[in-house]
Motif scaffolding. Structure first.
Motif, PDB file in Angstrom:
ATOM      1  N   GLY A  31     103.184  86.565 107.823  1.00 17.82           N
ATOM      2  CA  GLY A  31     102.307  87.717 107.886  1.00 17.82           C
ATOM      3  C   GLY A  31     101.189  87.628 108.893  1.00 17.82           C
ATOM      4  O   GLY A  31     100.276  88.437 108.876  1.00 17.82           O
ATOM      5  N   ASP A  32     101.216  86.666 109.784  1.00 17.97           N
ATOM      6  CA  ASP A  32     100.152  86.503 110.767  1.00 17.97           C
ATOM      7  C   ASP A  32     100.599  87.119 112.088  1.00 17.97           C
ATOM      8  O   ASP A  32     101.449  86.552 112.774  1.00 17.97           O
ATOM      9  N   PRO A  33     100.048  88.284 112.478  1.00 17.10           N
ATOM     10  CA  PRO A  33     100.498  88.910 113.717  1.00 17.10           C
ATOM     11  C   PRO A  33     100.325  88.009 114.937  1.00 17.10           C
ATOM     12  O   PRO A  33     101.128  88.030 115.854  1.00 17.10           O
ATOM     13  N   ALA A  34      99.261  87.197 114.957  1.00 14.55           N
ATOM     14  CA  ALA A  34      99.025  86.336 116.109  1.00 14.55           C
ATOM     15  C   ALA A  34     100.039  85.213 116.191  1.00 14.55           C
ATOM     16  O   ALA A  34     100.179  84.579 117.239  1.00 14.55           O
ATOM     17  N   ALA A  35     100.759  84.939 115.097  1.00 19.29           N
ATOM     18  CA  ALA A  35     101.750  83.864 115.107  1.00 19.29           C
ATOM     19  C   ALA A  35     103.161  84.414 115.300  1.00 19.29           C
ATOM     20  O   ALA A  35     104.132  83.688 115.115  1.00 19.29           O
ATOM     21  N   ALA A  36     103.276  85.679 115.672  1.00 19.49           N
ATOM     22  CA  ALA A  36     104.593  86.267 115.877  1.00 19.49           C
ATOM     23  C   ALA A  36     105.286  85.629 117.086  1.00 19.49           C
ATOM     24  O   ALA A  36     104.646  85.135 118.009  1.00 19.49           O
ATOM     25  N   VAL A  37     106.610  85.657 117.035  1.00 23.28           N
ATOM     26  CA  VAL A  37     107.430  85.149 118.131  1.00 23.28           C
ATOM     27  C   VAL A  37     108.341  86.281 118.588  1.00 23.28           C
ATOM     28  O   VAL A  37     108.948  86.963 117.766  1.00 23.28           O
ATOM     29  N   ILE A  38     108.418  86.497 119.899  1.00 17.35           N
ATOM     30  CA  ILE A  38     109.292  87.531 120.454  1.00 17.35           C
ATOM     31  C   ILE A  38     110.325  86.848 121.333  1.00 17.35           C
ATOM     32  O   ILE A  38     109.993  86.007 122.173  1.00 17.35           O
ATOM     33  N   VAL A  39     111.585  87.196 121.111  1.00 16.84           N
ATOM     34  CA  VAL A  39     112.701  86.514 121.748  1.00 16.84           C
ATOM     35  C   VAL A  39     113.522  87.514 122.553  1.00 16.84           C
ATOM     36  O   VAL A  39     113.790  88.632 122.092  1.00 16.84           O
ATOM     37  N   CYS A  40     113.915  87.119 123.778  1.00 11.02           N
ATOM     38  CA  CYS A  40     114.828  87.929 124.584  1.00 11.02           C
ATOM     39  C   CYS A  40     116.257  87.493 124.291  1.00 11.02           C
ATOM     40  O   CYS A  40     116.570  86.298 124.290  1.00 11.02           O
ATOM     41  N   GLY A  41     117.118  88.462 124.047  1.00 17.69           N
ATOM     42  CA  GLY A  41     118.488  88.142 123.671  1.00 17.69           C
ATOM     43  C   GLY A  41     119.420  87.830 124.823  1.00 17.69           C
ATOM     44  O   GLY A  41     120.583  87.485 124.586  1.00 17.69           O
ATOM     45  N   THR A  42     118.950  87.913 126.055  1.00 15.10           N
ATOM     46  CA  THR A  42     119.834  87.688 127.198  1.00 15.10           C
ATOM     47  C   THR A  42     120.286  86.234 127.307  1.00 15.10           C
ATOM     48  O   THR A  42     121.434  85.943 127.633  1.00 15.10           O
ATOM     49  N   GLY A  43     119.383  85.309 127.043  1.00 12.24           N
ATOM     50  CA  GLY A  43     119.732  83.906 127.181  1.00 12.24           C
ATOM     51  C   GLY A  43     119.112  83.303 128.425  1.00 12.24           C
ATOM     52  O   GLY A  43     118.160  83.842 129.001  1.00 12.24           O
ATOM     53  N   PRO A  44     119.656  82.169 128.917  1.00 14.54           N
ATOM     54  CA  PRO A  44     119.069  81.471 130.080  1.00 14.54           C
ATOM     55  C   PRO A  44     119.029  82.318 131.335  1.00 14.54           C
ATOM     56  O   PRO A  44     118.243  82.053 132.245  1.00 14.54           O
ATOM     57  N   GLY A  45     119.864  83.359 131.422  1.00 14.27           N
ATOM     58  CA  GLY A  45     119.872  84.206 132.600  1.00 14.27           C
ATOM     59  C   GLY A  45     118.644  85.072 132.745  1.00 14.27           C
ATOM     60  O   GLY A  45     118.401  85.633 133.820  1.00 14.27           O
ATOM     61  N   CYS A  46     117.833  85.211 131.714  1.00 11.64           N
ATOM     62  CA  CYS A  46     116.599  85.988 131.811  1.00 11.64           C
ATOM     63  C   CYS A  46     115.609  85.235 132.688  1.00 11.64           C
ATOM     64  O   CYS A  46     115.418  84.027 132.530  1.00 11.64           O
TER      65      CYS A  46
END
Length: 273
Positions: free
Chosen positions: A226-241
């Motif tokens: 529940g900590d917005p500052a501890a959120a993690v955002i992930v790109c689904g493309t992989g190493p090619g991003c």
């Protein structure tokens, strides 16, 4: 917090204290959510700027009221039901703990009237002023007073945490029995789960509407406790991003200090469109 003379809390007590802290920290968000239409997560992740709103040094607590009040037309009934349930459970838990470990109030005879003659009836007993005004004491609800409940869930959680970890308060409290400690741990774990479920912060991944500014891949946010500052955002493309952030398990990941760079890139992409 425990003092130098207070034994270290057990694993059960430490987990309960962590659950109480998480519940307190998210209580303001839950009250705010009552007046907002239900969203996938609170704060809404379709606007990454809201996710970064707590990255400054100012405390979140205190920015909005931390007491549950009447809502004549709540927009989010799930959030309201969750708040009422958690508040009731923690208030009742505080009552049970106080009944088990809190020293009864000291009373003394009213000697304000001295006649020199033996009293015809037993003198009236008055509550000792120190007990009456003791802020560490949990005061029960009465027909004419809400007692300690008037200070809201935040104070109830702080008070229960003090009893759970064995906070030193002189002779006012006895140690919490193991049976009651287990009951308290279960209650506060349920309270935390209720709050996080109402806010959709119980580990549910949330896809963002904006694509990755570097490769156009799907961005997914994962909240933590529940900590917005501890959120993690992930790109689904992989190493090619080509995003300038670290790879974790073959995915580009933004967290904490790198979230600001993602926000800036998303904002620039929106302006170009």
């Amino acid at each position: 917090m425990p003092t130098a003379l207070t034994p270290m809390p057990s694993a059960t007590a430490a987990r309960a204290a962590a659950d109480l802290q998480a519940t307190r920290e998210q209580w303001g968000d839950l009250l705010a959510a009552i007046e907002q239409r239900p969203a996938a997560v609170w704060p809404p992740l379709d606007n990454i700027g809201a996710l970064l709103a707590t990255t400054d040094d100012e405390p979140t607590i205190g920015r909005i009221p931390l007491t549950l009040r009447e809502h004549p037309a709540p927009l989010n009934l799930d959030a309201l039901d969750a708040a009422l349930s958690v508040e009731r459970d923690l208030f009742e838990l505080a009552d049970r703990i106080a009944a088990a470990v809190q020293r009864p109030v000291r009373r003394r005879p009213d000697l304000s009237i001295v006649t020199g003659r033996p009293p015809r009836r037993r003198p009236r007993m008055l509550v000792d002023r120190a007990d009456r005004d003791d802020l560490a004491r949990w005061h029960y609800q009465a027909p004419t007073s809400p007692g300690s409940r008037q200070y809201g869930l935040h104070w109830a959680a702080v008070w229960v945490e003090g009893r759970v970890i064995g906070e030193d308060s002189g002779d006012l409290f006895r140690p919490l029995p193991l049976r009651l400690l287990d009951e308290a741990a279960a209650t506060v774990r349920r309270a935390r789960a209720t709050v996080e479920k109402a806010l959709n912060r119980d580990g549910q991944p949330t896809p963002l509407d904006d694509p990755c500014p570097w490769c156009g891949g799907r961005l997914t946010a994962h909240t933590r406790s529940g900590d917005p500052a501890a959120a993690v955002i992930v790109c689904g493309t992989g190493p090619g991003c080509g995003a300038p952030v670290v790879l974790e398990h073959g995915r580009r990941v933004w967290q904490r200090e790198t979230l600001a760079g993602l926000w800036a890139a998303l904002d620039a992409a929106r302006k170009r469109v």
